[in-house]
Structure formats: structure tokens, C-alpha cells
Design a protein around this motif. Sequence first.
Motif, short mmCIF file in Angstrom:
data_model
loop_
_atom_site.label_atom_id
_atom_site.label_comp_id
_atom_site.label_asym_id
_atom_site.label_seq_id
_atom_site.Cartn_x
_atom_site.Cartn_y
_atom_site.Cartn_z
N THR A 79 8.52 -6.56 -4.74
CA THR A 79 9.07 -6.06 -3.33
C THR A 79 9.20 -6.27 -2.19
N GLU A 134 11.70 -6.18 1.14
CA GLU A 134 11.13 -5.80 2.15
C GLU A 134 12.17 -7.09 3.38
N ASP A 170 0.08 -3.94 -4.61
CA ASP A 170 1.13 -3.85 -5.16
C ASP A 170 0.99 -5.51 -5.59
N ASP A 200 3.88 -7.49 -4.14
CA ASP A 200 3.90 -8.00 -3.01
C ASP A 200 3.39 -9.15 -2.73
#
Length: 400
Positions: free
Chosen positions: A158, A162, A197, A200
Amino acid sequence: MIAWQMLRFAVAGLAANKVRSALTMLGVLIGVASVILLLAVGNGSSVAVKESITSLGTNALTVSSSASRGSATAAKKLTVDDAKALATATDAPSVKSVAPVVTTSGTALYGNVSYQPGQIVGTYPAYFETSNLKVDRGDYFSADDVLNSRKVAVLGSTTATELFAAEDPVGKKITIGGTPFTVVGVLKAKGSTGFNDPDDVVIAPLPTVQNAFTGFGSVNQILVQASSAEATTEAQADITRILLGTHAIKDATKADFRISNQTSLLSARESTNKTFTVLLGAVAAISLLVGGIGITNIMLVTVAERTREIGIRKALGAPRAVILGQFLAESTLLSVIGAGLGVLAGIAGSHFSVVGIKPVVIPESVLGAFGIAVAIGLFFGSYPANRAAALRPIDALRHE
């Protein structure tokens, strides 16, 4: 032959009032679909939590500080020295690997992109194996990177998306809190459980994170991998013995640390999820009850409307059992069709995620909801059916 005639009359009776019959079936449909779907959500939540916990490995142990259990003066937090004592103990063959962990937060920068990962972790290479983290691109950082406090990092999927979108992060530099890090690897996605998550994350060598963010004090926790799933109990005993020694605690009841394993954590969460699933099922069952009451009301209205018809049939010699059977057939048919459509709706609805949770249908709930709906149709339809069968022909024929 009589049964076939009763069924034919029942179908004709329902067809005569299509809208009323459809609304009654809709009530049963909603009840059955609610039971199936809500139980599927509860089961899906349990499966997601179980997968999240077991993904760490059944032989993973987490040591965390519980300083409040000891005396205020003697309490001691977990340190890197505690982790080294566990890793180098020659009398603890059940301990396979040890990884001290510190966590912090910060904003990562890459070019013009700014993003705050869910967590920044400082640890040892053993953390990846113990946490069952697989690399997708690049590689993990090494023990040599830890010894030399190199500014390298491994990104969760993640975080990588990003910061870099479709660009390959490996070899690129990111900046966190003014400290530059070279990305050496990207982890395979583990998937969200609906609550957080795990992808992340930024993972870097422990000394690097301590030097840049947390300081060289205590660690948040120590992750230990037992030599096997069967050895977790022995490993837990070895960890307790070693840490009691490093913390100079003679009474085990005053230990200022606690050890949790995935089995105990899984049992606790499964117990909670079972309660949650039962609660959802109870709420959904109310819909079935409401559907049953709807069947009673509709059948009472039907009996009232067809009183003269009942009188004529009884005057022509129709026995009580035939009249009773016809109206029971109608109520049962309403519940069977409604329940069947409810099963289809519930199974179709389970293909969509609910609040981030993928529903997992319980086969028993499908059979149970269908069977209960049919039983409710028989139960709630029996009173109007008995009332119709008990009518005297002369009274029925006089009815306006």
C-alpha cells in the motif's frame, strides 16, 4: 389425487390475490435473506480475523511490556539487551529467531508526493520470517545493514503504491522526517482485514529507526519465532525464564512482561466473533418472525373473504381435512416460495463486501433459514386453516 387437488386449489387461491401474496412472500424473503447474509457477515469477519492472525505463523510469540504488574521502582521495560539474551541463550533450543521491534510514525516524501504510512517499524531481518512477510520486488535488508545502521527500507504494498504509483520503488530514495532511505524491497500484499491495513508500512533496520526517530531506549515488543508450532509452549517457558533473569525478578507473578501466542489470541477472537455472529443471527431471526405474523394476517383475511366458498364446499361434502389441507397448503406455499427466493437473494448478496468484510455463507444457515421459514409458514398458517375447517356450512353460507 386429493393432495394434488389441494395444491391446485392453493395455487389458484394465491393467484387470485397476486399483490397480497407477493407482499407476504416478500416478508419471508427478507427474513430468510437477512439470516443468511448477516450470519455470513459474522462468519466472514471471523475468517478474516483468523487469516490475519494465522498469517503471522502458529509458532510466533509476541513479548510486550506490562510494567504496571511489577513494583513502580523495579519495573523494567523491554530492551534490545533482552532480545539479545533470548537470541544467544544456549539453553533455549525452542527459540528459533528473535526480532526486537520499535514503531513510530512519520511522513514519507518522494518527489512531490507526500504520504503518511500507517506505521514505521524498526527491527531485525528475522522479523520478516517470523511475521510471514514475503518480498514481491527487490529484497529484504540484511543483518549487515542492521550492524552498519544503513538507511534502507522495505515498503508494504500500500505504501509503495501511494508513493510511487506504477513506478518501481526499488533503488529509489524516500525521505522520512528528514532522513533519506533507499528502498531495497517491496512486500507482497497481505490484504486488509477490514479494520487496518497491514500493507501500509515502512520497515527499516532497528538502529536506523532508533537513531532517526525513537532514541536508543526501550523497544515496543520482541517478536520470537519458536522452532515449531508444537514447541511454542516450551519456547514460552524459556522466554519467561530468561527474561525473569535479565529483569532480576525472582517471583514470576511479578513479571513486568507478558507473552502472547497466536493460538490464544485466535481463541479469544473466535469466541468474540461467535458471540457477534449469534447476535446477528438473533436480530435476523426477528425478520422471520415478522414474516410469519404476516402469513397469519394474510390467511385470516383470505378465510374471511372465502367464507361462502368454504360453506359451499362443505355443503357439497368436502371433509374438514380437505379444507384444512387447502389453507395449510396455501400458507406453506407462500413460505416455501418466499424462502426459496430469500435463499437466492442471500447467496447473491454474499458476493458483495459489507463494511470491508467479505461475507462467507454458512451452508447450515441456508438449510436452517429455509427449514425454519417453512415451519413458520405451517405454524402461523395452522390457526387460520383450523378456523376455516371448523366453520359450520350453514354459518358459512349465511356470511356476507
